[in-house]
Enzyme design. Structure first.
Site, PDB file in Angstrom:
ATOM      1  N   LYS A  86       0.635  -1.365  -0.231  1.00 48.90           N
ATOM      2  CA  LYS A  86      -0.065  -0.215  -0.132  1.00 48.90           C
ATOM      3  C   LYS A  86       0.908   1.360   0.014  1.00 48.90           C
ATOM      4  O   LYS A  86       0.450   2.505  -0.334  1.00 48.90           O
ATOM      5  CB  LYS A  86      -1.047   0.191   1.010  1.00 48.90           C
ATOM      6  CG  LYS A  86      -1.974  -1.009   1.182  1.00 48.90           C
ATOM      7  CD  LYS A  86      -2.720  -1.154   2.460  1.00 48.90           C
ATOM      8  CE  LYS A  86      -4.216  -2.017   2.171  1.00 48.90           C
ATOM      9  NZ  LYS A  86      -5.065  -2.016   3.262  1.00 48.90           N
TER      10      LYS A  86
ATOM     11  N   LYS B 107     -11.518 -11.267  -8.919  1.00 47.12           N
ATOM     12  CA  LYS B 107     -12.680 -11.266  -7.926  1.00 47.12           C
ATOM     13  C   LYS B 107     -13.376 -10.006  -8.038  1.00 47.12           C
ATOM     14  O   LYS B 107     -12.915  -8.738  -8.573  1.00 47.12           O
ATOM     15  CB  LYS B 107     -11.997 -11.279  -6.400  1.00 47.12           C
ATOM     16  CG  LYS B 107     -11.569 -12.737  -6.393  1.00 47.12           C
ATOM     17  CD  LYS B 107     -11.162 -12.756  -4.749  1.00 47.12           C
ATOM     18  CE  LYS B 107     -12.088 -12.272  -3.733  1.00 47.12           C
ATOM     19  NZ  LYS B 107     -11.838 -12.212  -2.227  1.00 47.12           N
TER      20      LYS B 107
ATOM     21  N   LYS C 261     -14.676  -3.927  -4.654  1.00 53.02           N
ATOM     22  CA  LYS C 261     -15.178  -2.550  -4.367  1.00 53.02           C
ATOM     23  C   LYS C 261     -14.068  -1.510  -4.947  1.00 53.02           C
ATOM     24  O   LYS C 261     -14.423  -0.491  -5.239  1.00 53.02           O
ATOM     25  CB  LYS C 261     -15.683  -2.081  -3.002  1.00 53.02           C
ATOM     26  CG  LYS C 261     -14.627  -2.332  -1.840  1.00 53.02           C
ATOM     27  CD  LYS C 261     -15.104  -2.081  -0.583  1.00 53.02           C
ATOM     28  CE  LYS C 261     -14.103  -2.373   0.435  1.00 53.02           C
ATOM     29  NZ  LYS C 261     -15.007  -2.170   1.939  1.00 53.02           N
TER      30      LYS C 261
END
Length: 455
Positions: free
Chosen positions: A111, A192, A195
């Protein structure tokens, strides 16, 4: 009964994959374990967030979880930031972890890579996550492979802390959650459903309207040969449709495949089944969002239940590391407003508790008078250009008001028990097992109804 903890960030929209893969499992777990479900809004702060959006999404996610079947009367559903002990224990865990351990966390590397600004919160994220788990004497934590490293760190920190200071923290166990339906993107069936993926037509939101759900499923990617069969490698698009249909109808995807000769009827049946499966979720969600006080009450009740457990754990940790005992104010250690100090001297415990409770009651009433019964005493800039911000602020005040009301009810009940006005309960006795509550717990939380075992 094992205690289970799970958390979910109020970022992004909950989609069909989340619902079928995780949320439905939570609904089942709440009846099988002492379950705590936490909306981890503090974790969301590791990246810059719009304040109004974060408040709104926290309330929306809470309403959605209840709409999906999470029962606040059965489990404990609360917002992380409503229980300050999370932040306090996170600091102790940050002092227990090493720099090297945190630097090796794979998620931090992933990240932070390529970003101009990386917050220190992102680096210490695993210590807050460890605190979330350890704060509640958690027995089991069901997590997938992506969070396994963080859970192992939490276990290591608990063991290290206990090694330094004596047995203080419960060391949680990793539990592999049951394999739920693996829902793939409708436009990119090798990936997958997510969101965060830039594929709005490939993702079904739990709150999407029926027409949108139907359109997305009817336009989903399949293949050119026209044969309906379950084959994840050769026919990922068709397999995804069969998986979705099987998940919402409790069927077997391979058996379902035998019922179809064409893609059209499969897509139509899949759309109809998904719409019907999500209909009660959307309806319950709409009811809760129409009444902001209802969602606020859910969070207030959950925070009270969670704080009953968290407060005891933090007091154990404070004593273990050598922090001096806190002098309790009339509002207790978790209340935001100062009050008259009441030292726990060598006088009768019930008398001391009643004094503390009476002063706490006065403080709570004062805050409720100031805010108004429905939060109408708070001032809002209703002419503000951003009406959503005003709405979010009003919702936040309603959460506070409901929290204060819940605290006041507990205080009144405790006072009534001391005075002998509650026929079926007495002060200092657990309402669940009817055994005496430990004196140190009563001194820390005189309004508590339960011993530590049944909190």
């Amino acid at each position: 009964m094992a205690r289970v903890f799970s958390g979910i960030q109020p970022t992004g929209d909950i989609h069909l994959g989340n619902y079928l893969g995780a949320v439905r499992r939570w609904v089942a777990v709440q009846h099988e374990a002492d379950a705590l479900f936490c909306v981890v809004d503090l974790h969301a702060l590791t990246l810059p967030r719009d304040p109004t959006e974060l408040r709104t999404r926290t309330l929306e996610l809470t309403a959605l979880l209840v709409g999906a079947g999470i029962d606040p009367e059965v489990c404990t559903l609360f917002a992380q930031s409503h229980v300050p002990e999370h932040a306090e224990l996170a600091w102790v865990m940050a002092c227990t972890a090493s720099f090297g351990e945190l630097r090796r966390m794979v998620q931090f590397k992933d990240k932070s890579e390529g970003n101009d600004f990386v917050s220190a919160g992102l680096f210490t994220y695993p210590t807050l996550q460890a605190a979330d788990i350890l704060l509640y004497d958690t027995d089991e934590v069901p997590v997938g492979d992506d969070q396994r490293q963080h859970l192992e760190l939490a276990r290591d920190l608990a063991l290290r802390f206990n090694g330094r200071y004596g047995e203080t923290l419960v060391v949680p166990r990793h539990v592999i959650p049951p394999v739920g339906a693996r829902i793939m993107d409708l436009q990119h069936p090798m990936a997958k459903m997510s969101k965060s993926r830039e594929s709005p037509q490939g993702t079904i939101g739990v709150l999407d309207d029926p027409a949108t759900i139907t359109r997305k499923l009817k336009r989903s990617v399949t293949d050119a040969d026209g044969e309906v069969r379950y084959d994840p490698v050769a026919k990922p698009g068709v397999t995804n449709l069969l998986t979705i249909l099987a998940a919402v109808t409790d069927g077997d995807p391979e058996v379902l495949a035998g019922r179809y000769q064409q893609y059209g009827p499969l897509k139509a049946d899949c759309a109809e089944a998904v719409v019907e499966a999500l209909r009660p979720v959307r309806q319950r969600y709409a009811e809760l969002r129409a009444d902001p006080g209802a969602t606020a009450a859910v969070l207030a009740t959950g925070a009270t239940k969670a704080a009953d457990i968290a407060g005891v754990t933090v007091e154990r940790v404070r004593a273990a590391v050598g922090l001096t005992p806190r002098q309790r104010t009339a509002l207790g250690p978790r209340r935001g407003r100062p009050g008259t100090l009441v030292a726990m001297a060598d006088t009768d415990l019930a008398t001391r508790a009643r004094t503390l409770l009476t002063e706490e009651r006065a403080g709570l009433l004062g805050q409720l008078v100031e805010l108004g019964d429905d939060g109408d005493g708070a001032s809002f800039d209703d002419g503000h250009a951003d009406s959503s911000q005003v709405s979010a602020e009003k919702g936040e005040v309603l959460v506070l008001v409901e929290n204060l009301k819940a605290q006041l009810r507990e205080v009144d009940r405790a006072i009534a028990k001391i005075d002998g006005d509650v026929p079926d309960a007495s002060f200092g006795t657990c309402e669940e097992c009817k055994e005496p509550i430990a004196a140190d717990r009563l001194e820390a939380m005189p309004a508590t109804r339960w011993c530590i075992t049944h909190a």
